[in-house]
Design a protein around this motif. Structure first.
Motif, PDB file in Angstrom:
ATOM      1  N   ALA A 377      28.052   0.033 -38.436  1.00  0.00           N
ATOM      2  CA  ALA A 377      28.115   0.677 -37.120  1.00  0.00           C
ATOM      3  C   ALA A 377      29.553   0.962 -36.718  1.00  0.00           C
ATOM      4  O   ALA A 377      30.440   0.139 -36.916  1.00  0.00           O
ATOM      5  CB  ALA A 377      27.451  -0.212 -36.077  1.00  0.00           C
ATOM      6  N   LEU A 378      29.776   2.146 -36.166  1.00  0.00           N
ATOM      7  CA  LEU A 378      31.064   2.511 -35.593  1.00  0.00           C
ATOM      8  C   LEU A 378      31.025   2.188 -34.104  1.00  0.00           C
ATOM      9  O   LEU A 378      30.077   2.560 -33.410  1.00  0.00           O
ATOM     10  CB  LEU A 378      31.331   4.001 -35.791  1.00  0.00           C
ATOM     11  CG  LEU A 378      32.619   4.562 -35.187  1.00  0.00           C
ATOM     12  CD1 LEU A 378      33.833   4.044 -35.944  1.00  0.00           C
ATOM     13  CD2 LEU A 378      32.607   6.091 -35.196  1.00  0.00           C
ATOM     14  N   ALA A 379      32.043   1.478 -33.618  1.00  0.00           N
ATOM     15  CA  ALA A 379      32.097   1.159 -32.189  1.00  0.00           C
ATOM     16  C   ALA A 379      32.067   2.461 -31.385  1.00  0.00           C
ATOM     17  O   ALA A 379      32.891   3.345 -31.614  1.00  0.00           O
ATOM     18  CB  ALA A 379      33.366   0.373 -31.879  1.00  0.00           C
ATOM     19  N   PRO A 380      31.128   2.612 -30.449  1.00  0.00           N
ATOM     20  CA  PRO A 380      31.019   3.871 -29.702  1.00  0.00           C
ATOM     21  C   PRO A 380      32.314   4.299 -29.020  1.00  0.00           C
ATOM     22  O   PRO A 380      32.634   5.492 -28.998  1.00  0.00           O
ATOM     23  CB  PRO A 380      29.921   3.565 -28.675  1.00  0.00           C
ATOM     24  CG  PRO A 380      29.076   2.533 -29.332  1.00  0.00           C
ATOM     25  CD  PRO A 380      30.027   1.678 -30.098  1.00  0.00           C
ATOM     26  N   ALA A 499      26.636  -7.326 -33.425  1.00  0.00           N
ATOM     27  CA  ALA A 499      27.352  -6.102 -33.796  1.00  0.00           C
ATOM     28  C   ALA A 499      27.749  -5.294 -32.570  1.00  0.00           C
ATOM     29  O   ALA A 499      28.797  -4.642 -32.554  1.00  0.00           O
ATOM     30  CB  ALA A 499      26.498  -5.251 -34.740  1.00  0.00           C
ATOM     31  N   GLU A 500      26.909  -5.337 -31.529  1.00  0.00           N
ATOM     32  CA  GLU A 500      27.221  -4.591 -30.309  1.00  0.00           C
ATOM     33  C   GLU A 500      28.444  -5.185 -29.614  1.00  0.00           C
ATOM     34  O   GLU A 500      29.342  -4.459 -29.171  1.00  0.00           O
ATOM     35  CB  GLU A 500      26.005  -4.636 -29.379  1.00  0.00           C
ATOM     36  CG  GLU A 500      26.178  -3.833 -28.098  1.00  0.00           C
ATOM     37  CD  GLU A 500      24.929  -3.877 -27.221  1.00  0.00           C
ATOM     38  OE1 GLU A 500      25.042  -3.564 -26.028  1.00  0.00           O
ATOM     39  OE2 GLU A 500      23.861  -4.227 -27.737  1.00  0.00           O
ATOM     40  N   VAL A 501      28.503  -6.510 -29.534  1.00  0.00           N
ATOM     41  CA  VAL A 501      29.648  -7.174 -28.909  1.00  0.00           C
ATOM     42  C   VAL A 501      30.895  -6.979 -29.763  1.00  0.00           C
ATOM     43  O   VAL A 501      31.992  -6.713 -29.252  1.00  0.00           O
ATOM     44  CB  VAL A 501      29.350  -8.678 -28.708  1.00  0.00           C
ATOM     45  CG1 VAL A 501      30.547  -9.384 -28.093  1.00  0.00           C
ATOM     46  CG2 VAL A 501      28.116  -8.861 -27.832  1.00  0.00           C
ATOM     47  N   SER A 504      32.276  -3.512 -29.305  1.00  0.00           N
ATOM     48  CA  SER A 504      32.950  -3.378 -28.013  1.00  0.00           C
ATOM     49  C   SER A 504      34.347  -3.983 -28.053  1.00  0.00           C
ATOM     50  O   SER A 504      35.295  -3.447 -27.474  1.00  0.00           O
ATOM     51  CB  SER A 504      32.118  -4.053 -26.917  1.00  0.00           C
ATOM     52  OG  SER A 504      30.873  -3.419 -26.764  1.00  0.00           O
ATOM     53  N   PHE A 505      34.492  -5.104 -28.758  1.00  0.00           N
ATOM     54  CA  PHE A 505      35.805  -5.737 -28.835  1.00  0.00           C
ATOM     55  C   PHE A 505      36.778  -4.888 -29.646  1.00  0.00           C
ATOM     56  O   PHE A 505      37.966  -4.793 -29.312  1.00  0.00           O
ATOM     57  CB  PHE A 505      35.687  -7.140 -29.446  1.00  0.00           C
ATOM     58  CG  PHE A 505      36.983  -7.915 -29.403  1.00  0.00           C
ATOM     59  CD1 PHE A 505      37.555  -8.276 -28.191  1.00  0.00           C
ATOM     60  CD2 PHE A 505      37.645  -8.262 -30.570  1.00  0.00           C
ATOM     61  CE1 PHE A 505      38.758  -8.973 -28.138  1.00  0.00           C
ATOM     62  CE2 PHE A 505      38.836  -8.963 -30.536  1.00  0.00           C
ATOM     63  CZ  PHE A 505      39.398  -9.324 -29.320  1.00  0.00           C
ATOM     64  N   LEU A 570      37.023  -7.762 -22.521  1.00  0.00           N
ATOM     65  CA  LEU A 570      35.700  -7.570 -23.119  1.00  0.00           C
ATOM     66  C   LEU A 570      34.620  -8.199 -22.260  1.00  0.00           C
ATOM     67  O   LEU A 570      33.590  -7.575 -21.963  1.00  0.00           O
ATOM     68  CB  LEU A 570      35.676  -8.203 -24.520  1.00  0.00           C
ATOM     69  CG  LEU A 570      34.300  -8.358 -25.170  1.00  0.00           C
ATOM     70  CD1 LEU A 570      33.775  -7.011 -25.637  1.00  0.00           C
ATOM     71  CD2 LEU A 570      34.361  -9.343 -26.342  1.00  0.00           C
ATOM     72  N   ASN A 571      34.851  -9.436 -21.842  1.00  0.00           N
ATOM     73  CA  ASN A 571      33.835 -10.191 -21.102  1.00  0.00           C
ATOM     74  C   ASN A 571      33.464  -9.550 -19.773  1.00  0.00           C
ATOM     75  O   ASN A 571      32.341  -9.728 -19.281  1.00  0.00           O
ATOM     76  CB  ASN A 571      34.308 -11.629 -20.867  1.00  0.00           C
ATOM     77  CG  ASN A 571      34.234 -12.471 -22.128  1.00  0.00           C
ATOM     78  OD1 ASN A 571      33.491 -12.154 -23.062  1.00  0.00           O
ATOM     79  ND2 ASN A 571      35.009 -13.546 -22.180  1.00  0.00           N
ATOM     80  N   GLU A 572      34.401  -8.800 -19.202  1.00  0.00           N
ATOM     81  CA  GLU A 572      34.118  -8.137 -17.931  1.00  0.00           C
ATOM     82  C   GLU A 572      32.940  -7.173 -18.037  1.00  0.00           C
ATOM     83  O   GLU A 572      32.241  -6.931 -17.053  1.00  0.00           O
ATOM     84  CB  GLU A 572      35.357  -7.387 -17.446  1.00  0.00           C
ATOM     85  CG  GLU A 572      36.486  -8.299 -16.966  1.00  0.00           C
ATOM     86  CD  GLU A 572      37.740  -7.509 -16.616  1.00  0.00           C
ATOM     87  OE1 GLU A 572      37.687  -6.252 -16.682  1.00  0.00           O
ATOM     88  OE2 GLU A 572      38.765  -8.130 -16.276  1.00  0.00           O
ATOM     89  N   GLY A 573      32.731  -6.629 -19.223  1.00  0.00           N
ATOM     90  CA  GLY A 573      31.659  -5.652 -19.405  1.00  0.00           C
ATOM     91  C   GLY A 573      30.395  -6.226 -20.030  1.00  0.00           C
ATOM     92  O   GLY A 573      29.491  -5.463 -20.391  1.00  0.00           O
ATOM     93  N   LEU A 574      30.311  -7.562 -20.167  1.00  0.00           N
ATOM     94  CA  LEU A 574      29.166  -8.190 -20.817  1.00  0.00           C
ATOM     95  C   LEU A 574      28.334  -9.004 -19.833  1.00  0.00           C
ATOM     96  O   LEU A 574      28.836  -9.468 -18.803  1.00  0.00           O
ATOM     97  CB  LEU A 574      29.635  -9.115 -21.951  1.00  0.00           C
ATOM     98  CG  LEU A 574      30.416  -8.481 -23.100  1.00  0.00           C
ATOM     99  CD1 LEU A 574      30.862  -9.558 -24.081  1.00  0.00           C
ATOM    100  CD2 LEU A 574      29.593  -7.407 -23.808  1.00  0.00           C
TER     101      LEU A 574
END
Length: 626
Positions: A377-380, A499-501, A504-505, A570-574
């Protein structure tokens, strides 16, 4: 019946047939380019072209040479070599001899190479160097089926005296002599091939245990070639830059698409030459794995930071503009069929293009029409950045078991964060548990000599269980959530897609190389973080840590504080249960050599977890609070 259906249903029985048709149709057109190293060893390499007719002469000679060595239809011929034109011609020679290619990564160690050769029953090994020859020489007694080793580099073909080793040049000479006696030998064999005959045996590198041999018939590749042709992803005027490992199914499918379309392919498997080659080759099309795009992104960010605070602020601004522009235009395309953006955003984008994006496109050669990203997966957020910068990354999806290409994003209508639509001729459904199931001509026959394992993933009616979790949009775009087996369930019962987290990082932190999110059966999530060496050493030089080695730099409080800031961001958006409560920075990057990554740069989670078990337990020691 539509034109696409006609094209696919009337496909030839094999890619060998397709190759002969291509040669007959465009014999004098340029087919391949190969690098010719500069004599001085300095400056850019030159490139030598090969027409389809010239390629065919060598393919015929290799095929006939294998026949002369006694290779018969469906017997296996292994290739252990770096990506090169010789690899492709050898593979086509194997197919035109009616045999099947066993692919071996050149980085595979001697024991596993011997296992693959023995398990496949390979009769001949085509190797590129003395190093590959040495891997099998010591295991010769364990490989009674291996009658010959053919070495691509003449000087490396040291024969023990019994004819076991010969050079590729010698094989082709034997083939030329064989064709003088049997002039129709190759065309006769190709004409007799059936769609169900074995064409390729690709051993999955796997993340655990011994690799499994995936049996792909001729029809799988013929279907892939026609399906790629049908979706107009490429045209005959394209110049493709091919560097991916051809032992991997992703690289292999690019070679068959090339034959169907008839464009030019420049081939050089040296990863350390990608940056230097791009401005010379000036490709219009290139496929890559996400790690390459991540490294480019990190490198551009590091270079901007080195230019001073003002230049870095401009880069950060341009990054956000690119993402906004990509999201806006892609959403407009989805809703109206036209990629539009408001006047104010267009104006900002034009300024950012002059300051940042244009230079980035020039680094790719200035002619790039599209890239295809696959294998992971490529990070969006990274995908949106490149999209807004005018480098269009079309994510695709497939597995070794599905001949690589099952889904791909369509041209201008691509959607970042998805892997696009199913190729024509492929059926797809989502299981009750969210698993993606596929059925079609590209699906494997099964695992070589492993009927039990085959039955676990392949239903009697042809449906293949991918092991991936995904969602289909109403108009057919697929979004991959995670590997079914990689989903984390915390002790609190919450499911998390690591993988999603992780993706995002990677978008938040330009210093990261690899990251592994953990938390299965635990009451909170943690992460193991490996940093990109050039990026972090560049930062270190600007922050009073110059002239220190990587392992010392990443152990400092300064770097710990730096990464803590990115983790907090990162955590701000989780969601709370997704947040990274603790992390450890690894003393080295993860790589293929240590066994942390597969040759296609996928993370081997169990291997990394075993290697750094002490750090993991340290993070959870005495922990009671989520």
């Amino acid at each position: 019946m539509s034109e696409t259906q006609t094209l696919i249903q009337n496909r030839p029985p094999s890619v060998a047939t397709l190759f002969l048709e291509r040669v007959a149709a465009t014999p004098d057109a340029e087919a391949y380019r190969r690098p010719v190293p500069a004599e001085s060893g300095e400056g850019p390499d030159g490139w030598k072209s090969l027409t389809w007719a010239e390629a065919a002469a060598r393919v015929y000679a290799i095929a006939a040479g294998l026949m002369d060595l006694g290779v018969r239809p469906e017997e296996r011929v292994a290739i252990a070599a770096e990506t090169s034109v010789d690899w492709i011609l050898s593979d086509l020679g194997v197919l035109c001899a009616g045999a099947a290619t066993t692919t071996v990564y050149p980085t595979t160690n001697a024991d596993e190479t011997a296992f693959i050769l023995a398990d496949s029953g390979s009769r001949v090994l085509i190797a590129d160097t003395a190093e590959q020859l040495a891997k099998v020489r010591d295991h010769r007694a364990e490989l009674p089926d291996l009658a010959h080793v053919v070495v691509m580099t003449p000087g490396d073909a040291a024969d023990p005296g019994d004819g076991w080793v010969l050079s590729l040049d010698e094989l082709e000479k034997r083939g030329a002599a064989y064709l003088e006696q049997h002039p129709t030998a190759v065309t006769d064999v190709v004409g007799s091939l059936t769609k169900d005959q074995l064409a390729t045996l690709i051993y999955t590198s796997g993340t655990t245990g011994r690799p499994k041999g995936v049996r792909l018939p001729h029809d799988a590749w013929s279907y892939m070639a026609r399906a790629i042709e049908a979706i107009d992803l490429l045209d005959e005027n394209d110049v493709q830059y091919l560097w991916l490992p051809l032992a991997h199914v992703f690289g292999k499918v690019l070679t068959v698409g090339h034959i169907a379309v008839g464009h030019v392919t420049a081939v050089d498997g040296r990863v350390d030459r990608i940056v230097a080659n791009l401005p010379v080759v000036r490709p219009t099309y290139m496929a890559a794995v996400p790690r390459i795009f991540e490294k480019v992104y990190n490198g551009v960010a590091a270079k901007a930071r080195e230019g001073g605070a003002a230049k870095y602020r401009i880069f950060q601004w341009a990054t956000e503009v690119a993402r906004d522009y990509a999201r806006t235009t892609q959403n407009s395309m989805r809703l109206t069929g036209i990629a539009k953006a408001p006047a104010g955003l267009r104006a900002k984008h034009a300024v950012a293009d002059r300051l940042v994006y244009g230079k980035l496109r020039e680094a790719f050669g200035g002619q790039l029409r599209a890239c295809v990203s696959g294998s992971a997966a490529l990070a969006p957020e990274i995908g949106y950045f490149f999209s807004g910068a005018g480098i269009h990354i079309l994510e695709g999806y497939g597995l070794t078991e599905s001949s690589a290409a099952s889904f791909v994003n369509p041209g201008e209508a691509y959607r970042t964060g998805t892997v696009g639509k199913a190729l024509p001729g492929l059926e797809v459904r989502i299981g009750e548990d969210g698993e993606i199931l596929l059925r079609g001509p590209g699906i494997m026959q099964g695992y070589h000599g492993q009927p039990g394992l085959t039955a676990e993933v392949l239903e009697p009616d042809g449906w293949f269980h991918t092991g991936d979790i995904g969602e289909l949009s109403p108009d057919g775009f697929l979004k991959i959530t995670d590997r079914k087996k990689d989903l984390i369930k915390t002790s609190g019962g919450k499911y998390i897609a690591p993988a999603e987290v992780e993706g995002s990082f990677k978008a938040v932190c330009p210093m990261v190389s690899n990251v592994l999110v953990l938390g299965g059966g635990r009451n909170f999530c943690t992460a193991l973080i490996a940093l990109d060496e050039p990026a972090i050493l560049g930062w270190a030089a600007e922050n009073g840590l110059e002239r220190r080695p990587y392992e010392e730099v990443v152990a400092t409080d300064e770097v710990r504080d730096l990464i803590t800031g990115y983790v907090d961001q990162l955590n701000e958006g989780l969601q709370r249960w997704q947040q990274i409560k603790k992390f450890r920075i690894l003393p080295r990057d993860l790589d293929v050599e240590h066994g942390d990554l597969t040759p296609s740069l996928k993370l081997k989670r169990p291997v990394v977890e075993r290697e750094f078990a002490g750090l993991i337990e340290e993070m959870y020691a005495g922990a009671r609070e989520a």
